[in-house]
Design a protein around this motif. Structure first.
Motif, PDB file in Angstrom:
ATOM      1  N   LEU A 245      22.096  -7.330   1.256  1.00 53.23           N
ATOM      2  CA  LEU A 245      21.457  -8.404   0.498  1.00 53.23           C
ATOM      3  C   LEU A 245      20.048  -8.033   0.049  1.00 53.23           C
ATOM      4  CD1 LEU A 245      22.549 -11.449   2.691  1.00 53.23           C
ATOM      5  CD2 LEU A 245      23.615 -10.587   0.598  1.00 53.23           C
ATOM      6  N   ALA A 246      19.533  -6.921   0.535  1.00 48.35           N
ATOM      7  CA  ALA A 246      18.180  -6.489   0.174  1.00 48.35           C
ATOM      8  C   ALA A 246      18.158  -4.970   0.046  1.00 48.35           C
ATOM      9  CB  ALA A 246      17.165  -6.943   1.218  1.00 48.35           C
ATOM     10  N   ASP A 247      17.348  -4.474  -0.873  1.00 45.62           N
ATOM     11  CA  ASP A 247      17.146  -3.045  -1.036  1.00 45.62           C
ATOM     12  C   ASP A 247      15.966  -2.541  -0.228  1.00 45.62           C
ATOM     13  OD1 ASP A 247      19.200  -2.776  -3.043  1.00 45.62           O
ATOM     14  OD2 ASP A 247      17.823  -3.757  -4.430  1.00 45.62           O
ATOM     15  N   LEU A 248      15.018  -3.436   0.058  1.00 43.46           N
ATOM     16  CA  LEU A 248      13.817  -3.041   0.786  1.00 43.46           C
ATOM     17  C   LEU A 248      13.356  -4.205   1.646  1.00 43.46           C
ATOM     18  CD1 LEU A 248      11.758  -0.594   0.866  1.00 43.46           C
ATOM     19  CD2 LEU A 248      10.336  -1.978  -0.614  1.00 43.46           C
ATOM     20  N   VAL A 249      13.086  -3.925   2.907  1.00 36.47           N
ATOM     21  CA  VAL A 249      12.558  -4.950   3.809  1.00 36.47           C
ATOM     22  C   VAL A 249      11.299  -4.385   4.459  1.00 36.47           C
ATOM     23  CG1 VAL A 249      14.859  -5.873   4.242  1.00 36.47           C
ATOM     24  CG2 VAL A 249      13.895  -4.207   5.826  1.00 36.47           C
ATOM     25  N   GLU A 250      10.521  -5.264   5.049  1.00 33.37           N
ATOM     26  CA  GLU A 250       9.278  -4.813   5.666  1.00 33.37           C
ATOM     27  C   GLU A 250       9.167  -5.292   7.095  1.00 33.37           C
ATOM     28  OE1 GLU A 250       5.791  -6.510   3.974  1.00 33.37           O
ATOM     29  OE2 GLU A 250       6.535  -8.540   4.081  1.00 33.37           O
ATOM     30  N   ALA A 251       8.282  -4.623   7.833  1.00 28.77           N
ATOM     31  CA  ALA A 251       7.817  -5.072   9.143  1.00 28.77           C
ATOM     32  C   ALA A 251       8.954  -5.325  10.120  1.00 28.77           C
ATOM     33  CB  ALA A 251       6.958  -6.332   8.998  1.00 28.77           C
ATOM     34  N   LEU A 252       9.668  -4.251  10.478  1.00 32.33           N
ATOM     35  CA  LEU A 252      10.672  -4.346  11.533  1.00 32.33           C
ATOM     36  C   LEU A 252      10.101  -3.765  12.825  1.00 32.33           C
ATOM     37  CD1 LEU A 252      13.992  -3.288   9.761  1.00 32.33           C
ATOM     38  CD2 LEU A 252      13.118  -5.586  10.192  1.00 32.33           C
ATOM     39  N   PRO A 253      10.443  -4.363  13.983  1.00 34.01           N
ATOM     40  CA  PRO A 253       9.930  -3.851  15.259  1.00 34.01           C
ATOM     41  C   PRO A 253      10.576  -2.515  15.607  1.00 34.01           C
ATOM     42  CG  PRO A 253      11.505  -5.623  15.615  1.00 34.01           C
ATOM     43  CD  PRO A 253      11.270  -5.560  14.138  1.00 34.01           C
ATOM     44  N   PRO A 254       9.967  -1.779  16.545  1.00 33.03           N
ATOM     45  CA  PRO A 254      10.453  -0.424  16.864  1.00 33.03           C
ATOM     46  C   PRO A 254      11.928  -0.347  17.221  1.00 33.03           C
ATOM     47  CG  PRO A 254       8.293  -0.773  17.834  1.00 33.03           C
ATOM     48  CD  PRO A 254       8.720  -2.104  17.264  1.00 33.03           C
ATOM     49  N   HIS A 255      12.437  -1.301  18.008  1.00 36.65           N
ATOM     50  CA  HIS A 255      13.837  -1.195  18.410  1.00 36.65           C
ATOM     51  C   HIS A 255      14.772  -1.370  17.227  1.00 36.65           C
ATOM     52  CE1 HIS A 255      13.542  -5.618  18.453  1.00 36.65           C
ATOM     53  NE2 HIS A 255      14.862  -5.648  18.438  1.00 36.65           N
ATOM     54  N   ARG A 256      14.359  -2.186  16.240  1.00 36.29           N
ATOM     55  CA  ARG A 256      15.169  -2.335  15.039  1.00 36.29           C
ATOM     56  C   ARG A 256      15.073  -1.094  14.156  1.00 36.29           C
ATOM     57  NH1 ARG A 256      19.220  -5.363  16.100  1.00 36.29           N
ATOM     58  NH2 ARG A 256      18.831  -7.614  16.232  1.00 36.29           N
ATOM     59  N   LEU A 257      13.901  -0.457  14.157  1.00 35.24           N
ATOM     60  CA  LEU A 257      13.759   0.771  13.384  1.00 35.24           C
ATOM     61  C   LEU A 257      14.718   1.837  13.900  1.00 35.24           C
ATOM     62  CD1 LEU A 257       9.902   1.149  12.907  1.00 35.24           C
ATOM     63  CD2 LEU A 257      11.585   0.346  11.261  1.00 35.24           C
ATOM     64  N   ALA A 258      14.781   1.970  15.222  1.00 39.60           N
ATOM     65  CA  ALA A 258      15.677   2.965  15.807  1.00 39.60           C
ATOM     66  C   ALA A 258      17.132   2.643  15.472  1.00 39.60           C
ATOM     67  CB  ALA A 258      15.471   3.012  17.321  1.00 39.60           C
ATOM     68  N   GLU A 259      17.475   1.381  15.545  1.00 36.03           N
ATOM     69  CA  GLU A 259      18.844   0.978  15.234  1.00 36.03           C
ATOM     70  C   GLU A 259      19.174   1.226  13.760  1.00 36.03           C
ATOM     71  OE1 GLU A 259      21.606  -3.090  15.427  1.00 36.03           O
ATOM     72  OE2 GLU A 259      19.644  -3.014  16.411  1.00 36.03           O
ATOM     73  N   ALA A 260      18.209   0.921  12.907  1.00 34.82           N
ATOM     74  CA  ALA A 260      18.430   1.120  11.476  1.00 34.82           C
ATOM     75  C   ALA A 260      18.581   2.595  11.139  1.00 34.82           C
ATOM     76  CB  ALA A 260      17.283   0.513  10.683  1.00 34.82           C
ATOM     77  N   ARG A 261      17.756   3.423  11.751  1.00 37.50           N
ATOM     78  CA  ARG A 261      17.871   4.860  11.501  1.00 37.50           C
ATOM     79  C   ARG A 261      19.232   5.373  11.957  1.00 37.50           C
ATOM     80  NH1 ARG A 261      12.023   7.354  13.239  1.00 37.50           N
ATOM     81  NH2 ARG A 261      11.346   7.944  11.153  1.00 37.50           N
ATOM     82  N   ALA A 262      19.666   4.903  13.118  1.00 35.02           N
ATOM     83  CA  ALA A 262      20.968   5.335  13.628  1.00 35.02           C
ATOM     84  C   ALA A 262      22.093   4.928  12.696  1.00 35.02           C
ATOM     85  CB  ALA A 262      21.192   4.749  15.026  1.00 35.02           C
TER      86      ALA A 262
END
Length: 316
Positions: A245-262
Motif C-alpha cells: 500500500l506504500a512505496d516509502l515509509v519512515e521511522a520504523l523501530p530497529p526490530h521492524r527494520l531487521a524484519e523488513a530487511r529479512a
C-alpha cells in the motif's frame, strides 16, 4: 545595480556528512535520485534521457499530512512538492537557485539583493511577486523573521533584504523548508511547485497532482501524482509497506527494520544498498507501470530529504 551573481565558490558548497545511524525509512521497491542516476546510467549504457515521467508515489508518513488548507505543519516531502524555497541543496551538496536565480551581498553581508526566476506561477497562473517572498520570509514561525531589519521590493522580480547582522551563509539558510514560499506567505498546498494539493480522496488519502506543464519539466517532478496516508504507529506503516500500500515509509523501530530487511525490503540511505540501482536501468521496461530503483536520499542530509518528490522517479 551590478548584475546579480551567485556567491563565490567558498559559499557554494555545503559539507553534508552521512548520519551516524542509517535512516529508518524503507522503500518497498527502492528509488532513484538525481544524485545517483547519472553515474548509474553511464555505467549501464542507458542515456539520462531514458527517464520517464509517470506513476504514483505512495507515502506512509508518521505525521505532517495536512487535512485542509493549512500546510504550515506539512511534512517536508509534501510541502516541497507544492511549494518552493528560494535556494536548494543539490544532491551533490552544492548550493543552487530554486525560486531565486541570483543573489548578491553588499560588503559585510548584511544587505542582500535577490532576483527571482521568470515563469514561477501559482496554480491559477498568477505570477510570483516579491511581496509573496517577503511575506513568506516574515511568516510567523519563520527562522529568518527575527533577523530581518528591512525588506523592500526591487522591481517586479527582485527583493532587497537588510539583516540585523551580516550573514554570509544566508543563501544556505534560504533552502530551509520552513522558508518555503506561498502566495501572500500562506502555505496551503497551492504554491509554485510542480504539484498542487487535490485534497483528500474517497479513501481518505491526501493527493497531490502534477501540473500539466511547469517550468521544471524535464528537470524535476517525475511522478504524475503523490498519495500520502497518515499512519502514526510504526507497525501500521510496516504493514502498509508489506501489503503493497506504500512505496516509502519512515521511522520504523530497529526490530521492524531487521524484519523488513529479512523480507527483502531496502533501507533507504544504507551505503551497503547501492548495487540494486544498476539493475533498475535494465531493459525490462514498465510492463506493469514504472518500477522503482534504489537510491540513497537520506545520506544527503535534512535540507535535501524533503525534495524526494521532485528528484526521484520511477525507473523502467
Amino acid at each position: 545595480m551590478a548584475p546579480l551573481r551567485r556567491p563565490p565558490p567558498p559559499l557554494r558548497r555545503l559539507g553534508i556528512r552521512a548520519p551516524a545511524q542509517p535512516d529508518s525509512r524503507l522503500s518497498r521497491r527502492g528509488l532513484l535520485t538525481a544524485g545517483v542516476l547519472a553515474g548509474v546510467l553511464a555505467a549501464t549504457g542507458v542515456p539520462v534521457e531514458a527517464r520517464q515521467r509517470g506513476g504514483v508515489l505512495r507515502l506512509a508518513l508518521a505525521g505532517g499530512v495536512p487535512d485542509g488548507a493549512d500546510w504550515s505543519q506539512a511534512h517536508p516531502v509534501l510541502l516541497l512538492a507544492a511549494h518552493e524555497t528560494l535556494t536548494e541543496i543539490a544532491p551533490d551538496g552544492a548550493l543552487r537557485g530554486a525560486l531565486a536565480e541570483g543573489w548578491e551581498a553588499a560588503p559585510g553581508a548584511a544587505v542582500w539583493h535577490l532576483s527571482f526566476v521568470p515563469g514561477a506561477v501559482f496554480p491559477d497562473g498568477t505570477p510570483l511577486r516579491p511581496r509573496d517572498v517577503g511575506a513568506s520570509l516574515r511568516r510567523p514561525g519563520s527562522p529568518l523573521a527575527a533577523d530581518l531589519a528591512d525588506l523592500a521590493e526591487a522591481g517586479p522580480r527582485g527583493l532587497r533584504l537588510v539583516l540585523r547582522q551580516g550573514d554570509p551563509d544566508l543563501p544556505f539558510r534560504l533552502a530551509d523548508p520552513a522558508l518555503a514560499v506561498g502566495r501572500g506567505g500562506r502555505l496551503d498546498g497551492q504554491g509554485t511547485g510542480p504539484y498542487r494539493s487535490a485534497g483528500r480522496d474517497e479513501r481518505g488519502l491526501l493527493r497531490l497532482l502534477r501540473a500539466p506543464t511547469h517550468r521544471l519539466d524535464g528537470r524535476a517532478g517525475w511522478f504524475e501524482a503523490i498519495e500520502a496516508r497518515h499512519l502514526s504507529e510504526p507497525d501500521e506503516r510496516f504493514a502498509a509497506l508489506r501489503e503493497g500500500l506504500a512505496d516509502l515509509v519512515e521511522a520504523l523501530p530497529p526490530h521492524r527494520l531487521a524484519e523488513a530487511r529479512a523480507a527483502g525490503f531496502r533501507l533507504v540511505g544504507d551505503a551497503a544498498e547501492t548495487a540494486p540501482a544498476e539493475e533498475a536501468a535494465g531493459a525490462d521496461g514498465p510492463a506493469h507501470g514504472p518500477r522503482l530503483a534504489h537510491g540513497a536520499l537520506s545520506r544527503l542530509g535534512p535540507l535535501d530529504d524533503g525534495r524526494i518528490a521532485l528528484r526521484w522517479w520511477f525507473a523502467g
